[in-house]
Write a protein that holds these residues in place. Structure first.
Motif, mmCIF file in Angstrom:
data_model
loop_
_atom_site.group_PDB
_atom_site.id
_atom_site.type_symbol
_atom_site.label_atom_id
_atom_site.label_comp_id
_atom_site.label_asym_id
_atom_site.label_seq_id
_atom_site.Cartn_x
_atom_site.Cartn_y
_atom_site.Cartn_z
ATOM 1 N N ASP A 29 0.842 -1.200 0.000
ATOM 2 C CA ASP A 29 0.000 0.000 0.000
ATOM 3 C C ASP A 29 0.879 1.254 0.000
ATOM 4 N N LEU A 30 0.368 2.283 -0.641
ATOM 5 C CA LEU A 30 1.037 3.579 -0.683
ATOM 6 C C LEU A 30 0.295 4.515 0.261
ATOM 7 N N SER A 31 1.025 5.240 1.087
ATOM 8 C CA SER A 31 0.399 6.103 2.089
ATOM 9 C C SER A 31 0.869 7.546 1.923
ATOM 10 N N TYR A 32 -0.090 8.457 1.701
ATOM 11 C CA TYR A 32 0.170 9.899 1.727
ATOM 12 C C TYR A 32 -0.273 10.416 3.095
ATOM 13 N N ASN A 33 0.676 10.872 3.897
ATOM 14 C CA ASN A 33 0.353 11.435 5.213
ATOM 15 C C ASN A 33 0.160 12.944 5.034
ATOM 16 N N LEU A 34 -1.099 13.358 4.897
ATOM 17 C CA LEU A 34 -1.417 14.727 4.475
ATOM 18 C C LEU A 34 -1.761 15.615 5.665
ATOM 19 N N ALA A 35 -1.014 16.706 5.795
ATOM 20 C CA ALA A 35 -1.328 17.710 6.815
ATOM 21 C C ALA A 35 -2.352 18.696 6.233
ATOM 22 N N PHE A 36 -2.820 19.591 7.089
ATOM 23 C CA PHE A 36 -3.846 20.547 6.666
ATOM 24 C C PHE A 36 -3.180 21.704 5.908
ATOM 25 N N ASP A 37 -2.604 21.371 4.759
ATOM 26 C CA ASP A 37 -1.898 22.326 3.922
ATOM 27 C C ASP A 37 -2.877 22.801 2.839
ATOM 28 N N GLN A 38 -2.980 24.085 2.652
ATOM 29 C CA GLN A 38 -3.977 24.613 1.723
ATOM 30 C C GLN A 38 -3.547 24.537 0.259
ATOM 31 N N GLU A 39 -2.268 24.325 0.000
ATOM 32 C CA GLU A 39 -1.843 24.300 -1.400
ATOM 33 C C GLU A 39 -0.593 23.434 -1.556
ATOM 34 N N PHE A 40 -0.715 22.407 -2.390
ATOM 35 C CA PHE A 40 0.438 21.566 -2.680
ATOM 36 C C PHE A 40 0.166 20.752 -3.935
ATOM 37 N N LEU A 41 1.222 20.161 -4.465
ATOM 38 C CA LEU A 41 1.125 19.274 -5.631
ATOM 39 C C LEU A 41 1.314 17.836 -5.162
ATOM 40 N N LEU A 42 0.499 16.955 -5.691
ATOM 41 C CA LEU A 42 0.582 15.539 -5.332
ATOM 42 C C LEU A 42 0.659 14.723 -6.623
ATOM 43 N N PHE A 43 1.511 13.702 -6.620
ATOM 44 C CA PHE A 43 1.698 12.863 -7.800
ATOM 45 C C PHE A 43 1.456 11.402 -7.436
ATOM 46 N N TYR A 44 0.736 10.742 -8.321
ATOM 47 C CA TYR A 44 0.528 9.295 -8.171
ATOM 48 C C TYR A 44 0.937 8.633 -9.480
ATOM 49 N N THR A 45 1.847 7.650 -9.386
ATOM 50 C CA THR A 45 2.348 6.961 -10.580
ATOM 51 C C THR A 45 1.960 5.496 -10.519
ATOM 52 N N HIS A 46 1.309 5.027 -11.579
ATOM 53 C CA HIS A 46 0.905 3.618 -11.664
ATOM 54 C C HIS A 46 1.441 3.036 -12.962
ATOM 55 N N ASN A 47 2.283 2.015 -12.824
ATOM 56 C CA ASN A 47 2.881 1.338 -13.991
ATOM 57 C C ASN A 47 3.466 2.326 -14.995
ATOM 58 N N GLY A 48 4.166 3.341 -14.476
ATOM 59 C CA GLY A 48 4.866 4.294 -15.334
ATOM 60 C C GLY A 48 4.060 5.497 -15.765
ATOM 61 N N THR A 49 2.751 5.505 -15.522
ATOM 62 C CA THR A 49 1.909 6.659 -15.873
ATOM 63 C C THR A 49 1.690 7.511 -14.624
ATOM 64 N N THR A 50 2.050 8.794 -14.722
ATOM 65 C CA THR A 50 1.943 9.688 -13.572
ATOM 66 C C THR A 50 0.714 10.598 -13.707
ATOM 67 N N TYR A 51 -0.018 10.678 -12.614
ATOM 68 C CA TYR A 51 -1.188 11.561 -12.526
ATOM 69 C C TYR A 51 -0.846 12.673 -11.537
ATOM 70 N N SER A 52 -1.068 13.920 -11.944
ATOM 71 C CA SER A 52 -0.699 15.075 -11.123
ATOM 72 C C SER A 52 -1.950 15.771 -10.599
ATOM 73 N N PHE A 53 -1.909 16.129 -9.329
ATOM 74 C CA PHE A 53 -3.038 16.784 -8.677
ATOM 75 C C PHE A 53 -2.553 18.085 -8.044
ATOM 76 N N THR A 54 -3.313 19.131 -8.233
ATOM 77 C CA THR A 54 -3.054 20.395 -7.542
ATOM 78 C C THR A 54 -4.113 20.581 -6.471
ATOM 79 N N ILE A 55 -3.690 20.685 -5.239
ATOM 80 C CA ILE A 55 -4.594 20.949 -4.131
ATOM 81 C C ILE A 55 -4.439 22.434 -3.804
ATOM 82 N N SER A 56 -5.469 23.212 -4.108
ATOM 83 C CA SER A 56 -5.398 24.665 -3.910
ATOM 84 C C SER A 56 -6.810 25.254 -3.852
ATOM 85 N N VAL A 57 -6.887 26.535 -3.495
ATOM 86 C CA VAL A 57 -8.198 27.191 -3.390
ATOM 87 C C VAL A 57 -8.680 27.702 -4.735
#
Length: 271
Positions: free
Chosen positions: A53-81
């Motif tokens: 299992d992959l674990s993202y330990n996320l704090a209460f940060d209002q803006e950050f970039l998160l990446f998830y890669t599965h079998n070489g394909t990367t998905y990018s997420f922007t967490i922001s207002v």
């Protein structure tokens, strides 16, 4: 009848020659005993495994970039207002009100990708960890993650690749009970098996072996044999004719089991 006269009428030198030949044959024969143990696999092996299992330990940060890669394909997420209006997937953080909200939102966004075998959750909505599970197995399966642009201490742990199946090992599926003597014929006298610890859950055949050819001695013993002996009538032909340069072996003729042991024994005449 004289000692130099045979029942077939031979006498004199002819009879003596045949008697001497018979005596020589008896003197040249040897009774050999031997035994060996068939052993089921001592290592049961393991099936193909999925990545951790992959674990993202996320704090209460209002803006950050998160990446998830599965079998070489990367998905990018922007967490922001505000929507960054770029190629990343936007997670609106303006409505976050508790420390659990980032994990809940990221889990929902990863699940929305609908990747077969991939599921995400925030530990039943009681944790700041977003856990991503991969149920696909094998060494070609992998997933990983990372985070950037964070002001709070956020970590990513776990993930990696799956693993190949490990076949069972450690079995002794064939054992030589009596080695071959290249200069002598073998005549089977007795042979049998007995339980040496759990039996073996397969069929076992005692045979004479010449090079890579097997000549079965009687019927195969069935699974979990506790004790048994080959009936003399089952190898009468081999006893009459003998088999040149043969060894006596026992081998598993069915699927090799895990665990268990069966002792095999034989008595032969070599001449």
């Amino acid at each position: 009848m004289s000692l130099d006269t045979l029942n077939n009428g031979d006498s004199g030198l002819d009879a003596r020659t045949k008697i001497n030949a018979a005596i020589d044959a008896v003197n040249a024969s040897t009774i050999i005993r031997g035994s060996g143990v068939l052993q089921g696999h001592t290592n049961p092996g393991s099936p193909e495994n999925a990545p951790s299992d992959l674990s993202y330990n996320l704090a209460f940060d209002q803006e950050f970039l998160l990446f998830y890669t599965h079998n070489g394909t990367t998905y990018s997420f922007t967490i922001s207002v505000t929507d960054p209006a770029d190629s990343t997937i936007w997670i609106d953080s303006s409505g976050f009100s508790t420390a659990l909200d980032p994990a809940t939102a990221v889990a929902a966004a990863i699940n929305a990708l609908s990747i077969p075998g991939i599921t995400a959750s925030n530990a039943e909505a009681t944790s700041q960890n977003c856990i991503v599970s991969d149920t696909n197995t094998g060494p070609a399966e992998s997933h990983s993650g990372s985070l950037t642009n964070t002001t709070d201490p956020i970590t990513v742990t776990g993930g990696g690749s799956g693993s190949s199946a490990v076949p069972p090992s450690g079995a002794t599926s064939e054992v030589t009970i009596i080695p071959a003597d290249e200069s002598k014929d073998v005549k089977m006298i007795k042979a049998g098996v007995y339980n040496a610890g759990g039996g073996v859950n397969t069929t076992v055949q005692i045979a004479l072996k010449v090079a890579s050819t097997y000549y079965p001695i009687g019927a195969a013993f069935s699974a979990y044999t506790m004790t048994g002996e080959v009936a003399a009538g089952e190898f009468f032909f081999e006893w009459v004719t003998g088999r040149p340069a043969a060894s006596v072996v026992a081998r598993m003729t069915g699927e090799i089991p895990t665990g268990g042991a069966l002792a095999c024994w034989a008595v032969v005449e070599q001449r």
